[in-house]
Design a protein around this motif. Structure first.
Motif, PDB file in Angstrom:
ATOM      1  N   THR A 149       0.694  -0.757   0.226  1.00  0.00           N
ATOM      2  CA  THR A 149      -0.472   0.066  -0.042  1.00  0.00           C
ATOM      3  C   THR A 149       0.710   1.358   0.291  1.00  0.00           C
ATOM      4  OG1 THR A 149      -1.863  -1.371   1.557  1.00  0.00           O
ATOM      5  CG2 THR A 149      -1.458   1.680   1.048  1.00  0.00           C
ATOM      6  N   ASN A 187      -8.422   3.127   2.815  1.00  0.00           N
ATOM      7  CA  ASN A 187      -7.019   3.796   2.704  1.00  0.00           C
ATOM      8  C   ASN A 187      -7.004   4.752   1.330  1.00  0.00           C
ATOM      9  OD1 ASN A 187      -4.154   4.697   2.448  1.00  0.00           O
ATOM     10  ND2 ASN A 187      -3.928   2.517   3.871  1.00  0.00           N
ATOM     11  N   TYR A 261      -7.494   8.980   7.750  1.00  0.00           N
ATOM     12  CA  TYR A 261      -7.761   7.412   7.780  1.00  0.00           C
ATOM     13  C   TYR A 261      -6.764   6.727   8.928  1.00  0.00           C
ATOM     14  CZ  TYR A 261      -7.434   2.508   6.827  1.00  0.00           C
ATOM     15  OH  TYR A 261      -7.562   0.886   6.642  1.00  0.00           O
ATOM     16  N   ASP A 263      -4.619   3.644   9.767  1.00  0.00           N
ATOM     17  CA  ASP A 263      -3.997   2.290   9.079  1.00  0.00           C
ATOM     18  C   ASP A 263      -4.159   1.655  10.370  1.00  0.00           C
ATOM     19  OD1 ASP A 263      -3.397  -0.027   8.637  1.00  0.00           O
ATOM     20  OD2 ASP A 263      -2.228   1.047   6.516  1.00  0.00           O
TER      21      ASP A 263
END
Length: 537
Positions: A149, A187, A261, A263
């Motif tokens: 990612t 994400n 966001y 994570d």
């Protein structure tokens, strides 16, 4: 490139100088400049007769050259030097200084040689202006994760050190922040594209957290300004760890504009702001970083405080810590600054723990606080007349000719702000009630909780809000987004404050009352000084 850009600009504006340059091309002006570095003005005609149409307009040519030089100096000019991990920071610093000084001198020599030759005489007054670059950056690529990612964020150039040439003035396309940052549950990095060549990363410390700030080149001026507000992180601070906070400022896509966001798998809090003109304002840089910090704090059972805190050392040797809570424009910083001025006969030293955002936490069943920033991002109008200009060699200015003009000033040191500071006095800053009381006290904890949570203030125009507004706990940067969790933290910490008989009250700054913007904070500061000196006697 700059010459061609400037001439096209003048022609589009039908500038009077270019009207005199009919038949004169960009290459002709360029060729004339190159010859003027070597030859006298009258000798150029012999070297290149094709330049005669330009040379015959000597006065216009001189005025154009001066205006071109001014145009160059108004541009944002950033230098970038690749650093090496094997070199010490001192080596990076020497490289930045030497390269910057040499380039600055080269530009000055270029300007002086050409203009003196056009003018036909020597300058007898020389000004060593910052004509080369506004800032010079030592950059080094860095990789922090193998996670797919985060693949596009690896080996981007990280700022190791920054050199600036004051006065550093930024003219941004926007001058106000609006709206709240909102949480998303996917994400953004899975959906946005990152061109590594278009971003530079600034590793900084926000409180005790490490943040990697990815700044698009179009917004790089705001990245430079970060150096005055937050403590830069050294390579040793993050060499073998992931960031706590990750902020991408200036993405092309609008889908995730002003969102964050969590994570939780990688334990990284991510913020994203788009590359639009409305976001070309330092408030979007600062407040997103503080929102990420505050969300992280709430999740870890600490309470974000939107306010100002000072550590006061009185001349009798006693020490007191004062916290004033309030949203933008409430008068918290103005009142504490007034306290510094009027209390000089009683106060030996006043040090800023935080000027905008701090954190309350519980230690040994007591409430302590620490700060997040080493600088202050304040309105020019809210400072004593001339103060910012006295600090011009250290300040960074934003749109000084406009409404809501701002300045960033260093106000504290990192080692000091992250110490555990006890809370001795806690006040809510009320800027809209016109009263001579100065300060009132909350004997009932429920009255205190109601006022602090309600977060009322009269908006002064520092954001998009107008009139009497409410903001939960006076803090739209974390507590508003996580109100339920924050509610429990506030209730618990206020119980501890009242258990230890900490003074909790409301301070009337009257900053929004017409005609009271100056003496309102001063009157409040007088009452605060009486309270502090009495308590410490």
């Amino acid at each position: 490139m700059v010459l061609a850009q400037y001439i096209r600009k003048l022609r589009s504006e039908k500038d009077i100088i270019m009207l005199q340059f009919k038949g004169v091309s960009i290459p002709m002006i360029h060729d004339a400049y190159k010859l003027l570095l070597i030859y006298d003005y009258l000798d150029i005609d012999k070297k290149n007769p094709a330049l005669t149409p330009l040379l015959n307009k000597r006065d216009a040519f001189y005025r154009f050259t001066e205006s071109f030089y001014d145009h160059w100096r108004k541009l944002e000019r950033f230098g970038m030097v690749l650093a090496n991990k094997r070199y010490t920071n001192q080596s990076h610093a020497n490289l930045l200084i030497n390269e910057s000084d040499q380039f600055n001198q080269r530009i000055l020599n270029l300007y002086r040689t050409i203009t003196q030759n056009i003018l036909g005489k020597q300058f007898y007054t020389l000004r060593q202006l910052p004509a080369g670059i506004n800032a010079n950056l030592a950059l080094m690529p860095h990789k922090f994760s193998d996670h797919p990612t985060y693949h596009n964020l690896q080996n981007v150039n990280y700022i190791q050190e920054i050199l600036t040439r004051p006065p550093f003035i930024i003219y941004s396309k926007s001058n106000k922040r609006e709206g709240l940052f909102r949480e998303v549950h996917e994400n953004p990095l899975d959906h946005i594209e990152i061109n590594k060549l278009h971003y530079i990363t600034y590793p900084i410390k926000v409180g005790k957290l490490i943040a990697f700030v990815y700044i698009h080149r179009d917004f790089l001026h705001h990245g430079i300004a970060l150096s005055n507000l937050f403590e830069p992180a050294s390579f040793k601070d993050y060499e073998h760890k992931k960031p706590d906070l990750l902020y991408i400022y200036g993405v092309r896509e609008n889908e995730f504009d002003c969102t964050y966001y969590k994570d939780l798998g990688e334990n990284i809090y991510i913020g994203v702001v788009s590359r639009s003109d409305k976001n070309d304002y330092f408030g979007y840089m600062k407040k997103m970083l503080l929102t990420l910090h505050n969300i992280h704090s709430i999740d870890h059972k600490n309470l974000p405080i939107h306010g100002a805190m000072v550590n006061i050392l009185l001349k009798n040797g006693k020490e007191k810590n004062v916290v004033v809570i309030g949203d933008s424009g409430a008068g918290k910083s103005e009142t504490l600054e007034a306290l510094r001025v009027i209390g000089r006969d009683y106060i030996k030293d006043m040090r800023v723990v935080f000027d905008d955002m701090g954190t309350f936490f519980i230690k040994n069943k007591k409430i302590y606080a620490r700060g997040t920033e080493t600088g202050a991002f304040v309105r020019l109008d809210d400072l004593d007349a001339g103060y910012a200009y006295q600090e011009m060699d250290r300040a960074i200015f934003f749109n000084p000719d406009q409404l809501n003009a701002r300045v960033i000033l260093p106000v504290s040191t990192y080692d000091f702000i992250i110490k555990d500071h006890s809370v001795d006095f806690l006040f809510y800053a009320n800027n809209y009630i016109d009263t001579n009381d100065g300060i009132t006290y909350f004997d009932d904890i429920n009255d205190a909780l109601k006022t602090f949570k309600e977060g009322k203030r009269f908006a002064k125009g520092t954001t998009a809000e107008i009139g009497l507004v409410k903001s939960y706990f006076a803090n739209p940067f974390g507590p508003v987004q996580q109100e339920q969790m924050c509610d429990l933290l506030i209730d618990n910490m206020f119980k501890i404050l009242y258990t230890h008989h900490i003074t909790v009250g409301e301070i009337y700054t009257r900053l929004a009352i017409k005609g009271k913007a100056m003496n309102g904070p001063q009157e409040a500061a007088k009452k605060l000084l009486q309270l502090i000196t009495k308590d410490a006697s």
